[in-house]
Motif scaffolding. Structure first.
Motif, mmCIF file in Angstrom:
data_model
loop_
_atom_site.group_PDB
_atom_site.id
_atom_site.type_symbol
_atom_site.label_atom_id
_atom_site.label_comp_id
_atom_site.label_asym_id
_atom_site.label_seq_id
_atom_site.Cartn_x
_atom_site.Cartn_y
_atom_site.Cartn_z
ATOM 1 N N ASP A 154 14.322 14.459 -10.345
ATOM 2 C CA ASP A 154 15.403 13.715 -10.644
ATOM 3 C C ASP A 154 15.636 12.767 -9.182
ATOM 4 O OD1 ASP A 154 16.807 12.005 -12.155
ATOM 5 O OD2 ASP A 154 18.480 13.081 -11.840
ATOM 6 N N ILE A 155 14.571 12.679 -8.523
ATOM 7 C CA ILE A 155 14.521 11.834 -7.267
ATOM 8 C C ILE A 155 13.855 10.484 -7.358
ATOM 9 C CG2 ILE A 155 14.082 11.593 -4.822
ATOM 10 C CD1 ILE A 155 14.638 14.880 -4.693
ATOM 11 N N LYS A 156 14.418 9.248 -7.143
ATOM 12 C CA LYS A 156 13.572 8.175 -7.140
ATOM 13 C C LYS A 156 12.546 8.060 -6.168
ATOM 14 C CE LYS A 156 14.128 3.098 -7.034
ATOM 15 N NZ LYS A 156 15.076 2.220 -6.765
ATOM 16 N N PRO A 157 11.234 7.888 -6.719
ATOM 17 C CA PRO A 157 10.109 7.842 -5.854
ATOM 18 C C PRO A 157 9.777 6.696 -5.402
ATOM 19 C CG PRO A 157 9.115 7.835 -8.156
ATOM 20 C CD PRO A 157 10.814 7.990 -8.159
ATOM 21 N N ILE A 158 9.481 6.603 -3.836
ATOM 22 C CA ILE A 158 9.181 5.229 -3.108
ATOM 23 C C ILE A 158 7.699 5.439 -2.880
ATOM 24 C CG2 ILE A 158 9.739 3.580 -1.339
ATOM 25 C CD1 ILE A 158 12.564 4.416 -1.730
ATOM 26 N N ILE A 159 6.865 4.647 -3.217
ATOM 27 C CA ILE A 159 5.307 4.723 -2.744
ATOM 28 C C ILE A 159 5.345 3.779 -1.636
ATOM 29 C CG2 ILE A 159 2.930 4.386 -3.553
ATOM 30 C CD1 ILE A 159 4.601 6.895 -5.295
ATOM 31 N N GLY A 160 4.527 4.616 -0.683
ATOM 32 C CA GLY A 160 4.360 3.785 0.593
ATOM 33 C C GLY A 160 3.165 4.432 1.519
ATOM 34 N N CYS A 161 2.833 3.914 2.796
ATOM 35 C CA CYS A 161 1.965 4.224 3.564
ATOM 36 C C CYS A 161 2.377 3.805 4.978
ATOM 37 C CB CYS A 161 0.618 3.598 3.262
ATOM 38 S SG CYS A 161 -0.729 4.400 4.128
ATOM 39 N N GLU A 162 1.980 4.530 5.936
ATOM 40 C CA GLU A 162 2.004 4.361 7.262
ATOM 41 C C GLU A 162 0.839 3.537 7.869
ATOM 42 O OE1 GLU A 162 3.998 5.403 11.462
ATOM 43 O OE2 GLU A 162 3.318 7.004 10.402
ATOM 44 N N VAL A 163 0.689 2.308 7.933
ATOM 45 C CA VAL A 163 -0.550 1.753 7.932
ATOM 46 C C VAL A 163 -1.122 1.901 9.508
ATOM 47 C CG1 VAL A 163 -0.633 0.531 5.703
ATOM 48 C CG2 VAL A 163 -0.103 -0.533 7.771
ATOM 49 N N TYR A 164 -2.377 1.765 9.715
ATOM 50 C CA TYR A 164 -2.705 1.241 11.174
ATOM 51 C C TYR A 164 -2.912 -0.188 11.317
ATOM 52 C CZ TYR A 164 -3.019 6.241 11.580
ATOM 53 O OH TYR A 164 -2.832 7.848 11.721
ATOM 54 N N VAL A 165 -2.337 -0.786 12.395
ATOM 55 C CA VAL A 165 -2.804 -2.285 12.511
ATOM 56 C C VAL A 165 -3.641 -2.644 13.714
ATOM 57 C CG1 VAL A 165 -1.844 -4.833 12.774
ATOM 58 C CG2 VAL A 165 -0.513 -2.774 11.369
ATOM 59 N N ALA A 166 -4.729 -3.062 13.671
ATOM 60 C CA ALA A 166 -5.706 -3.291 14.582
ATOM 61 C C ALA A 166 -5.023 -4.245 15.568
ATOM 62 C CB ALA A 166 -6.994 -3.873 14.080
ATOM 63 N N LEU A 203 2.623 0.688 11.439
ATOM 64 C CA LEU A 203 3.611 -0.072 10.344
ATOM 65 C C LEU A 203 3.714 0.703 9.022
ATOM 66 C CD1 LEU A 203 4.904 -3.007 10.168
ATOM 67 C CD2 LEU A 203 2.909 -3.699 8.921
ATOM 68 N N VAL A 204 5.001 0.858 8.538
ATOM 69 C CA VAL A 204 5.320 1.493 7.327
ATOM 70 C C VAL A 204 5.262 0.208 6.256
ATOM 71 C CG1 VAL A 204 7.291 2.893 6.199
ATOM 72 C CG2 VAL A 204 6.511 3.465 8.520
ATOM 73 N N LEU A 205 4.828 0.412 5.106
ATOM 74 C CA LEU A 205 4.756 -0.629 4.145
ATOM 75 C C LEU A 205 5.211 0.321 2.982
ATOM 76 C CD1 LEU A 205 1.263 -2.629 4.569
ATOM 77 C CD2 LEU A 205 3.757 -2.916 5.171
ATOM 78 N N LEU A 206 6.394 -0.177 2.013
ATOM 79 C CA LEU A 206 6.849 0.304 0.952
ATOM 80 C C LEU A 206 6.846 -0.572 -0.046
ATOM 81 C CD1 LEU A 206 10.381 1.708 2.797
ATOM 82 C CD2 LEU A 206 8.060 3.154 2.341
ATOM 83 N N VAL A 207 6.329 0.026 -1.200
ATOM 84 C CA VAL A 207 6.009 -0.696 -2.393
ATOM 85 C C VAL A 207 7.331 -1.041 -3.411
ATOM 86 C CG1 VAL A 207 5.124 -0.467 -4.877
ATOM 87 C CG2 VAL A 207 3.717 0.347 -2.844
ATOM 88 N N LYS A 208 7.450 -2.158 -3.493
ATOM 89 C CA LYS A 208 9.030 -2.901 -4.245
ATOM 90 C C LYS A 208 8.530 -2.930 -5.696
ATOM 91 C CE LYS A 208 11.161 -6.343 -2.776
ATOM 92 N NZ LYS A 208 11.159 -7.845 -2.328
ATOM 93 N N ASP A 209 7.163 -3.285 -6.298
ATOM 94 C CA ASP A 209 6.904 -3.555 -7.391
ATOM 95 C C ASP A 209 5.400 -3.345 -7.790
ATOM 96 O OD1 ASP A 209 5.916 -5.811 -6.312
ATOM 97 O OD2 ASP A 209 7.609 -7.019 -6.734
ATOM 98 N N GLU A 210 4.799 -3.691 -8.937
ATOM 99 C CA GLU A 210 3.698 -3.497 -9.243
ATOM 100 C C GLU A 210 2.892 -4.256 -8.462
ATOM 101 O OE1 GLU A 210 0.455 -3.720 -13.237
ATOM 102 O OE2 GLU A 210 2.658 -3.695 -13.440
ATOM 103 N N ILE A 211 3.233 -5.563 -7.967
ATOM 104 C CA ILE A 211 2.241 -6.437 -7.187
ATOM 105 C C ILE A 211 2.276 -5.746 -5.626
ATOM 106 C CG2 ILE A 211 2.429 -8.849 -5.836
ATOM 107 C CD1 ILE A 211 3.707 -9.761 -8.421
ATOM 108 N N GLY A 212 3.258 -5.109 -5.508
ATOM 109 C CA GLY A 212 3.278 -4.626 -4.127
ATOM 110 C C GLY A 212 2.409 -3.149 -4.166
ATOM 111 N N TYR A 213 2.136 -2.339 -5.167
ATOM 112 C CA TYR A 213 1.243 -1.462 -5.595
ATOM 113 C C TYR A 213 -0.027 -1.904 -5.067
ATOM 114 C CZ TYR A 213 -1.434 2.418 -6.923
ATOM 115 O OH TYR A 213 -2.439 3.401 -7.247
ATOM 116 N N ARG A 214 -0.387 -3.015 -6.000
ATOM 117 C CA ARG A 214 -1.940 -3.407 -5.906
ATOM 118 C C ARG A 214 -2.232 -3.926 -4.668
ATOM 119 N NH1 ARG A 214 -2.783 -1.196 -10.889
ATOM 120 N NH2 ARG A 214 -1.546 -1.978 -12.532
ATOM 121 N N ASN A 215 -1.090 -4.813 -4.049
ATOM 122 C CA ASN A 215 -1.409 -5.023 -2.582
ATOM 123 C C ASN A 215 -1.691 -4.017 -1.487
ATOM 124 O OD1 ASN A 215 -1.927 -7.705 -3.129
ATOM 125 N ND2 ASN A 215 0.584 -8.088 -2.932
ATOM 126 N N LEU A 216 -0.767 -2.829 -1.480
ATOM 127 C CA LEU A 216 -0.912 -1.976 -0.865
ATOM 128 C C LEU A 216 -2.100 -1.079 -1.098
ATOM 129 C CD1 LEU A 216 0.296 -0.216 1.570
ATOM 130 C CD2 LEU A 216 1.394 1.071 -0.281
#
Length: 701
Positions: free
Chosen positions: A59-71, A89-102
């Protein structure tokens, strides 16, 4: 306890860097009253589905993300000294568009930008930033690095670029405090830039393990990754032991000078609202001839081909075919059967040997008439419901064996038909097993190799053995731990690492075929073995609704293929397995004598021994042999009962008259899963679908 959300967390899927087991992380987060939690592994999204499910469970809200490496420059630049260290750089997903982009960013980071690590660049971020929140990262972030280089103008320029790209509400400066001097310096200037540029602060802790006392375990893990020992002065290490999941009070003590940064964790969590959708079906589109639908074309093929399989075609066969087609259409799997039929047809046309079928798919008359399998389910009394249960929606699973040397040709055909970006192979993770963990930790702790070998040999060679089970079962191992503190430390540390993923590889058989390009659903990465693989394991791939096929390369088929060709060349006889008789006395005599070296599945010394005891005289006896030679039947005495009853040394008995027709072929012994289902159906009145659910439950103990 005040609520707080950790937005920078590395799980065990930051391979040999993060020491947090996902379930353990979630349990601790629940204890600390955390309303939400993010996953931000280094440059990969291996664990996001498992993390998501664990969050939901607690019962914890999941936040999908990734710590990406930036050239530092372009992702295509690979000049030593200039391009070998990337910004975080840490990127966190807000919505479905964000997930597709990540997912797209992570795929391109590996497929195009890989140089020591998977790297994105500003060009990719400009293209795929929508739906994402960006955090500036740890002291390896671009803004922080420029501050540490005393390039404040450069830090300002970078901050403005990220703020303007992601938007004022979607870019935050990360403040961290693990007791490191550089962090204090960076936080001071980030606070100044925050006021000047209107970029808010957010408190993070760069978690790499769950509890503070796990710092040493993570340190050992880093040594395993880098091939160093603990006493190596120049090895990579984390300063201190502060990279654990802290409570609100601990975070407040660490970063109380920036009070807004604590509250902003909740604000960000409120903005992130993405959920995975499980159980959908994203099968590729199979083109059918004009005038047909998927359902009508499958129907047409089956009614055409059944006459090639059976002569005469009886009412029983037609009824079974119509029943199966009805279930397949109702469950929406006509396309699935056509896809499999098509590439197996191609393989046969190219002279590539295809196996006769394995597993539950042999229970389908549709699979048989389409030549997906070569085993007649009516002749061997196989049940369709074991393969496709109308009472349980799950993707069918047909494992197909191909000639080992030519398997790749079939995959190439699938790629050509559905498109390069719609087909790829699947990742698999090697985990630290008991003995391997002991050896890894022993090397890192500089334990003498003789001692490591001694301890390793004291672990029983049971399937699935864990260190905990080994300690219970082996008095010798317990004695070593009690007598020698160094051994006790090695075993305890190995126990903490046991089960964690150690490395990524390519699944031996799994291939994904998808409706949209695969990276629309999940991220991809480079594989040295086969080019491109998914970043998620096969279970996650299936949960996301993607079609996963097992293209198994079987050396035995290659040997058979070559033997058939050599016989034709040398003796002018072309062997046809479809018309071959299965009752050759000389063959069974060889098997009765245990003379089966080189015969697939019948060549181990244990199986040859039980074969000599059984004395097989029919194909059904051989089938029973393979089923008997398993730990359950061997350890429970079932194998002995079967042999004694077959040879009349023991009377065949049935607990109930209704069992006789079901168990007569196996002398009253329940040997096959189909028999379990028939018993549930005949004695308890279960439908075969319900009986299959019982079978599955029994299989899970």
């Amino acid at each position: 306890m005040e609520p707080f959300v950790h937005l920078h967390n590395h799980t065990a899927y930051s391979l040999l860097d993060g020491a947090s087991k996902i379930d353990e992380l979630m349990k601790r987060a629940k204890e600390l009253n955390m309303p939400a939690m993010a996953i931000t592994d280094h440059g990969v999204m291996h664990g996001v589905v498992d993390f998501y499910k664990a969050c939901k469970k607690h019962d914890i809200k999941p936040i999908i993300g990734c710590e990406v490496y930036v050239a530092p420059r372009s992702r295509f630049d690979r000049q030593p000294g200039l391009d070998d260290s990337a910004y975080h750089l840490v990127l966190l997903v807000k919505d479905e568009i964000g997930y597709r982009n990540l997912s797209k960013l992570e795929s391109l980071a590996s497929l195009e930008g890989f140089y020591y690590k998977p790297r994105v660049d500003r060009e990719l971020l400009e293209q795929y930033h929508e739906g994402l929140i960006a955090l500036s990262g740890c002291i390896a972030g671009e803004v922080a690095q420029r501050i540490l280089e005393e390039n404040l103008d450069g830090a300002r320029e970078a901050a403005i670029w990220y703020r303007d790209l992601f938007g004022a509400d979607n870019y935050y400066f990360e403040v961290q405090n693990h007791g490191m001097h550089e962090q204090i310096q960076v936080n001071y200037y980030l606070n100044q830039l925050s006021e000047e540029l209107g970029i808010p602060l957010v408190a993070t802790n760069d978690n790499h393990y769950v509890y503070q006392e796990d710092a040493k375990t993570q340190d050992v893990m880093l040594c395993i990754q880098t091939g160093k020992t603990m006493d190596d002065a120049n090895r990579m290490r984390f300063e201190g032991s502060e990279f654990y999941l802290k409570s609100y009070d601990e975070m407040q003590r660490a970063l109380g000078d920036y009070p807004s940064s604590l509250g902003n964790t909740l604000k960000i969590a409120e903005q992130c609202n993405f959920d995975f959708t499980f159980g959908e079906n994203h099968m590729p589109i199979f083109d059918v001839p004009e005038g047909y639908t998927l359902d009508t074309y499958l129907d047409f093929l089956c009614r055409q081909e059944i006459h090639k399989r059976y002569n005469p075609v009886t009412d029983e066969m037609i009824q079974r075919l119509e029943y199966e087609l009805g279930v397949i259409k109702q469950m929406g799997y006509s396309g699935y059967f056509l896809i499999v039929w098509d590439f197996i047809r191609y393989a046969r046309e190219q002279g590539i040997y295809v196996g006769p079928g394995r597993g539950s798919a042999a229970g389908s008359i549709v699979a048989y008439v389409l030549r997906i399998t070569d085993i007649d389910p009516l002749k061997y009394d196989l049940l369709f419901e074991r393969f496709l249960n109308p009472e349980r929606v799950s993707m069918p699973d047909i494992d197909i064996d191909f000639c080992y040397e030519r398997r790749g040709e079939v995959i190439d055909y699938v790629i050509e038909k559905y498109g390069q970006d719609h087909v790829c192979q699947i990742i698999t993770f090697g985990t630290m097993a008991a003995r391997g963990a002991i050896r890894d930790v022993g090397r890192v702790l500089n334990v003498p190799i003789a001692t490591v070998n001694k301890v390793s040999k004291a672990i029983p060679r049971d399937l699935g053995i864990t260190i905990e089970k080994a300690l219970q079962a082996s008095a010798e191992l317990r004695g070593y731990c009690e007598e020698d503190p160094q051994i006790a430390e090695m075993v305890a540390t190995a126990q903490k690492l046991e089960g964690l993923p150690r490395n990524a590889g390519t699944h031996a058989a799994g291939v994904v075929i998808s409706k949209e390009p695969v990276d629309y659903y999940l991220p991809l990465q480079k594989s040295p073995e086969c080019g491109v693989i998914t970043q998620m394991a096969k279970e996650n791939v299936e949960e996301l609704g993607l079609l996963k096929m097992d293209f198994l390369g079987l050396r035995t088929l290659t040997v058979i293929n070559k033997a058939v060709d050599m016989i034709a060349e040398n003796h002018g006889v072309r062997i046809d397995f479809d018309t071959m008789e299965m009752n050759d006395e000389k063959t069974y005599q060889l098997l009765c004598d245990g003379d089966s070296i080189g015969v697939f599945q019948l060549e181990s010394s244990g199986l040859r021994a039980i074969m000599r005891a059984v004395q097989p005289t029919t194909l059904e006896d051989v089938i029973a042999l393979v089923a008997l030679y398993r730990p359950g039947p061997l350890n429970s005495g079932m194998a002995d009962d079967f042999i004694d009853r077959k040879h009349g040394r023991k009377e065949t008995e049935y607990l109930h008259p209704l069992l006789e027709p079901i168990l007569k072929p196996t002398y009253g012994v329940i040997l096959y899963q189909e028999q379990v289902m028939r018993i549930a159906s005949e004695l308890a009145g279960f439908s075969l679908g319900q009986a299959d659910m019982l079978r599955r439950a029994m299989g899970k103990k």
